[in-house]
Write a protein that holds these residues in place. Structure first.
Motif, PDB file in Angstrom:
ATOM      1  N   ASN A  36       3.002  12.208   7.977  1.00  9.86           N
ATOM      2  CA  ASN A  36       2.225  11.335   9.059  1.00  9.86           C
ATOM      3  C   ASN A  36       2.826  11.317  10.331  1.00  9.86           C
ATOM      4  O   ASN A  36       3.669  10.487  10.547  1.00  9.86           O
ATOM      5  N   CYS A  39       4.081   8.067  12.403  1.00  3.30           N
ATOM      6  CA  CYS A  39       5.084   7.230  12.379  1.00  3.30           C
ATOM      7  C   CYS A  39       6.204   8.160  11.886  1.00  3.30           C
ATOM      8  O   CYS A  39       7.334   7.377  11.702  1.00  3.30           O
ATOM      9  N   ASP A  41       6.556   9.300   8.735  1.00  6.57           N
ATOM     10  CA  ASP A  41       6.974   9.113   7.398  1.00  6.57           C
ATOM     11  C   ASP A  41       6.518  10.402   6.396  1.00  6.57           C
ATOM     12  O   ASP A  41       5.629  11.090   6.912  1.00  6.57           O
ATOM     13  N   CYS A  65       5.718   3.577   4.244  1.00  3.76           N
ATOM     14  CA  CYS A  65       5.228   1.892   4.495  1.00  3.76           C
ATOM     15  C   CYS A  65       4.587   1.613   3.053  1.00  3.76           C
ATOM     16  O   CYS A  65       4.360   2.624   2.219  1.00  3.76           O
ATOM     17  N   SER A  68       1.398   3.412   2.044  1.00  5.02           N
ATOM     18  CA  SER A  68       1.642   4.726   1.681  1.00  5.02           C
ATOM     19  C   SER A  68       2.370   4.918   0.402  1.00  5.02           C
ATOM     20  O   SER A  68       1.697   5.753  -0.459  1.00  5.02           O
ATOM     21  N   ARG A 125      -4.235   2.572   9.766  1.00  2.00           N
ATOM     22  CA  ARG A 125      -3.494   2.479   8.478  1.00  2.00           C
ATOM     23  C   ARG A 125      -4.223   3.470   7.483  1.00  2.00           C
ATOM     24  O   ARG A 125      -3.887   3.764   6.209  1.00  2.00           O
ATOM     25  N   CYS A 128      -1.798   5.942   6.474  1.00  2.00           N
ATOM     26  CA  CYS A 128      -1.053   5.767   5.445  1.00  2.00           C
ATOM     27  C   CYS A 128      -1.572   5.741   3.978  1.00  2.00           C
ATOM     28  O   CYS A 128      -1.081   6.364   3.043  1.00  2.00           O
ATOM     29  N   LEU A 131      -2.197   9.686   2.962  1.00  2.00           N
ATOM     30  CA  LEU A 131      -1.043  10.654   3.114  1.00  2.00           C
ATOM     31  C   LEU A 131      -0.694  11.228   1.549  1.00  2.00           C
ATOM     32  O   LEU A 131      -0.597  12.518   1.484  1.00  2.00           O
TER      33      LEU A 131
HETATM   34 FE1  FES Z   1       4.265   5.529   8.001  1.00  2.00          FE
HETATM   35 FE2  FES Z   1       2.174   4.171   6.973  1.00  2.00          FE
HETATM   36  S1  FES Z   1       3.563   3.756   8.565  1.00  2.00           S
HETATM   37  S2  FES Z   1       2.870   6.137   6.202  1.00  2.00           S
END
Ligand code: FES
Length: 152
Positions: A36, A39, A41, A65, A68, A125, A128, A131
């Motif tokens: 993602n 962020c 992640d 998060c 996710s 979101r 998230c 993902l």
């Molecule tokens: Fe990174 Fe949700 S803030 S996947």
């Protein structure tokens, strides 16, 4: 309605704290890494699919998060035993619900995934929640060498 939201929050909290099917699937034959970029992640999804492209087993690992991780955990539960076409149809239905192209009530096949539909009111979101699904889609499309995908 507040009670339902509280219940949904609880399910997400619990799956984040105790994710199901977490870790490397030792005998996987497909995998993909999903990022993602908003962020940073990243999740990796591992699949074992049979000759007919049916998901025999699935796991994931990585950081993200609560939404996710909970989404990935719920996804692994729902995908076991699903044919590739069924998995892709679930991804499409989930994506449509998260992006308000479809109402939750019109997608009963989502079952447990409906607890994540609240992200539709928070556009940032959505990536998230989806993902893990973008990642499993890439894994289903690739060979044993693996694939990388982003939510963009
Ligand atoms: Fe990174 Fe949700 S803030 S996947």
């Amino acid at each position: 309605m507040a009670d339902v939201r509280d219940l949904y929050q609880e399910v997400i909290f619990e799956h984040n704290k105790n994710p199901r099917n977490f870790g490397v699937l030792e005998d996987h034959n497909r995998h993909a890494v999903g990022h993602n970029p908003l962020c940073g992640d990243q999740l990796t999804v591992y699949l074992r699919v049979d000759d007919q492209d049916t998901v025999e087993d699935v796991s994931f690992e990585g950081t993200g998060c609560a939404i996710s991780v909970a989404s990935a955990s719920l996804m692994t539960q729902i995908l076991k035993g699903k044919a590739k076409e069924e998995a892709e149809a679930l991804f499409q239905a989930f994506h449509d619900v998260c992006t308000k192209q479809r109402e939750v009530e019109d997608a009963p096949e989502l079952d447990k995934l409906a607890v994540l539909a609240g992200v539709r009111d928070f556009p940032s979101r959505v990536k998230c929640a989806t993902l893990a699904w973008h990642t499993v889609h890439a894994a289903l499309e690739t060979d044993e060498a693996g694939a990388e995908v982003t939510t963009e």
